[in-house]
Write an enzyme that holds these catalytic residues in place. Structure first.
Site, PDB file in Angstrom:
ATOM      1  CE  LYS A 291     -27.333 -19.280  -7.900  1.00 38.54           C
ATOM      2  NZ  LYS A 291     -26.426 -20.289  -8.484  1.00 38.54           N
TER       3      LYS A 291
ATOM      4  CB  SER B  18     -22.736 -18.810  -7.854  1.00 36.20           C
ATOM      5  OG  SER B  18     -23.622 -19.745  -8.450  1.00 36.20           O
TER       6      SER B  18
ATOM      7  CB  SER C 180     -22.972 -22.807  -8.326  1.00 35.17           C
ATOM      8  OG  SER C 180     -22.014 -21.896  -8.761  1.00 35.17           O
TER       9      SER C 180
HETATM   10  N1  GLN Z   1     -17.620 -21.259  -9.764  1.00 30.85           N
HETATM   11  C1  GLN Z   1     -17.972 -21.616 -11.101  1.00 30.85           C
HETATM   12  C2  GLN Z   1     -17.945 -20.398 -11.986  1.00 30.85           C
HETATM   13  O1  GLN Z   1     -17.644 -19.362 -11.505  1.00 30.85           O
HETATM   14  C3  GLN Z   1     -19.300 -22.309 -11.135  1.00 30.85           C
HETATM   15  C4  GLN Z   1     -20.452 -21.394 -11.120  1.00 30.85           C
HETATM   16  C5  GLN Z   1     -21.752 -22.133 -11.102  1.00 30.85           C
HETATM   17  O2  GLN Z   1     -21.787 -23.352 -10.956  1.00 30.85           O
HETATM   18  N2  GLN Z   1     -22.818 -21.395 -11.321  1.00 30.85           N
HETATM   19  O3  GLN Z   1     -18.215 -20.480 -13.129  1.00 30.85           O
END
Ligand code: GLN
Length: 476
Positions: free
Chosen positions: A78, A153, A177
């Site tokens: 990532k 994400s 994510s």
């Molecule tokens: N979807 C969640 C957020 O927007 C989790 C994001 C993540 O785990 N990095 O905060």
């Protein structure tokens, strides 16, 4: 089977038996990336030259019998992992041309174990999001249907493994994510216990929630990967000095008598009926294997999203303050809408007069959620839930409705608030239905356990996989 389709385990066996070289394996992944990235947009940076060089070095080492655990295995990361001399953007134009001077601890560990870095993966900018659409470089597409989100994400991380562009990949999970995109792309995703894997050199989103995990094609691979990344790091004070077991050792242990909790709060009206059915089928598999299925309650689950979306933006507003364009990066006006929204929310809830009403209260709720799990784990060894209340949605469907987007994290955020590990395991494909609109889309289950119970999660996940082989590949 093409080389890029292999699992870590199969690739290691083949490399050691000299059936193919690390160069063959790496080239086969790079070919797949060249073919599919224009369609999927999973990679932001492709490290052709570096990967070929690293593969040649790995072949030298393999020739003299080096047994480093991931020697010759091509992976991708990532774009939130700092990689020395390789552009790292967090998918934000703020860091458009940022070249780190050092490797994150996990990157160093992966390289020391012999892994080959193929490139850097697209994600929601700063890891804010559930669909990948917050990336400043355009969204990643779901390999099972390119009109749909791969989840976020860590969107590129999931898509690259699902589409066999990499053998495994690294991601981060602050509120789901890793688990959500793993479920949406039919791959295995691990969010380890908070602190099990060092956060040093990972661009911080929300420091008390961030977990550094990974995506693989099988549960066994997930264990092999964690063997390398877990452990104490003097650069991250939240990594405890606990021994790192061989996570692949207990995969085949009988699960007879294991007590599995089913929390009623995760099976309410909001849950898609077909996902519920699939999850119940998976649970009945465990029951047939001799596990004891026990109904439990996690009473504060309803407040989790509210607490998460106060604590997380509060930490985001603090962590993103360092991008002041004085030392590195572009101006703050380059922040996208979502980052700005979180900076404002966080600054508000931390400000005098509002701190007690919002931040402090959310922290109290966090404690209650953690206690819910502590109580539950007195009665059960592990908990099974769905990963997402809905199937993957179409790109564009939720992007103008942040609240709807935030609600897709409803089943994942509690693990981050409680600091416990969660493993997302594919449990099948739903669709296509008779309507031409509907696509065939993957579903995942989440296996949760107490802090540092990754061995048990792998054991359960692996047993499930053996009984229910995951053969559905995307048609690309
Ligand atoms: N979807 C969640 C957020 O927007 C989790 C994001 C993540 O785990 N990095 O905060």
């Amino acid at each position: 089977m093409k080389l890029n389709e292999l699992t870590i385990k199969q690739a290691i066996d083949g490399l050691r038996k000299k059936e193919f070289s690390a160069l063959d394996l790496t080239e086969s992944c790079l070919d797949q990336i060249a073919r599919l990235n224009p369609l999927l947009n999973a990679f932001l940076t492709i490290c052709n030259k570096e990967a070929i060089n690293a593969a040649k070095q790995a072949d030298e080492k393999l020739r003299i019998g080096d047994k480093s655990p991931l020697l010759g295995i091509p992976i991708a990361l990532k774009d939130i992992y700092l990689t020395k001399n390789i552009r790292t953007t967090a998918s934000s134009k703020v860091l458009d041309n940022y070249i780190p001077q050092y490797d994150a601890t996990v990157v160093k560990k992966l390289k020391d174990a012999g892994a080959i870095i193929l490139g850097k993966l697209n994600c929601d900018a700063w890891a804010h999001g559930s669909s990948g659409e917050n990336s400043d470089y355009g969204p990643v597409k779901n390999p099972y249907n390119v009109e749909y989100t791969p989840g976020g994400s860590s969107s590129g991380s999931a898509a690259s493994v699902a589409a066999d562009m990499s053998i495994a990949s690294g991601g981060t999970d602050t509120g789901g994510s890793i688990r959500l995109p793993a479920a949406f792309c039919n791959v295995v995703g691990l969010k380890p216990t908070y602190g099990r894997v060092s956060r040093n050199g990972i661009i911080a989103m929300s420091s008390s929630l961030d977990s550094i995990g990974h995506f693989t094609k099988t549960v066994e691979d997930s264990a092999l990967y964690l063997n390398v990344t877990a452990g104490k790091d003097s650069f991250d004070a939240t990594t405890p000095n606990l021994p790192v077991p061989d996570y692949s050792k207990n995969l085949n242990k009988s699960i007879k008598g294991t007590r599995i909790g089913i929390p009623k709060e995760f099976f309410t009206e909001g849950l898609d009926k077909k996902i519920k059915e699939k999850t119940m089928e998976a649970i009945s598999f465990f029951e047939k294997q001799g596990a004891e299925i026990i109904d439990i309650s996690l009473p504060h689950t309803d407040y989790a999203i509210a607490a998460y979306y106060i604590i997380q933006p509060a930490e985001v507003s603090s962590n993103l303050a360092r991008y002041d364009s004085i030392r590195y990066g572009n101006k703050r006006s380059y922040f996208g809408k979502e980052a700005k929204r979180r900076i404002m929310l966080g600054t508000f809830t931390l400000s005098a007069g509002y701190y007690d009403a919002y931040y402090k209260k959310a922290m109290k709720v966090r404690t209650l959620i953690k206690k819910d799990y502590e109580e539950a784990f007195k009665k059960v060894d592990a908990i099974i839930t769905p990963v997402s209340p809905t199937l993957p949605w179409k790109l564009g469907e939720k992007i103008n409705d942040p609240l709807k987007m935030y609600l897709s994290d409803i089943f994942t955020v509690t693990a981050n608030l409680a600091g416990i590990p969660g493993l997302s395991v594919p449990i099948g494909i739903i669709g296509p239905s008779t309507s031409s609109e509907q696509a065939a889309l993957p579903v995942g289950m989440q296996i949760l356990g107490p802090q540092f119970s990754e061995e048990l999660l792998f054991n359960l996940g692996h047993q499930y996989e053996i009984g229910n082989p995951n053969k559905e590949k995307p048609q690309l």
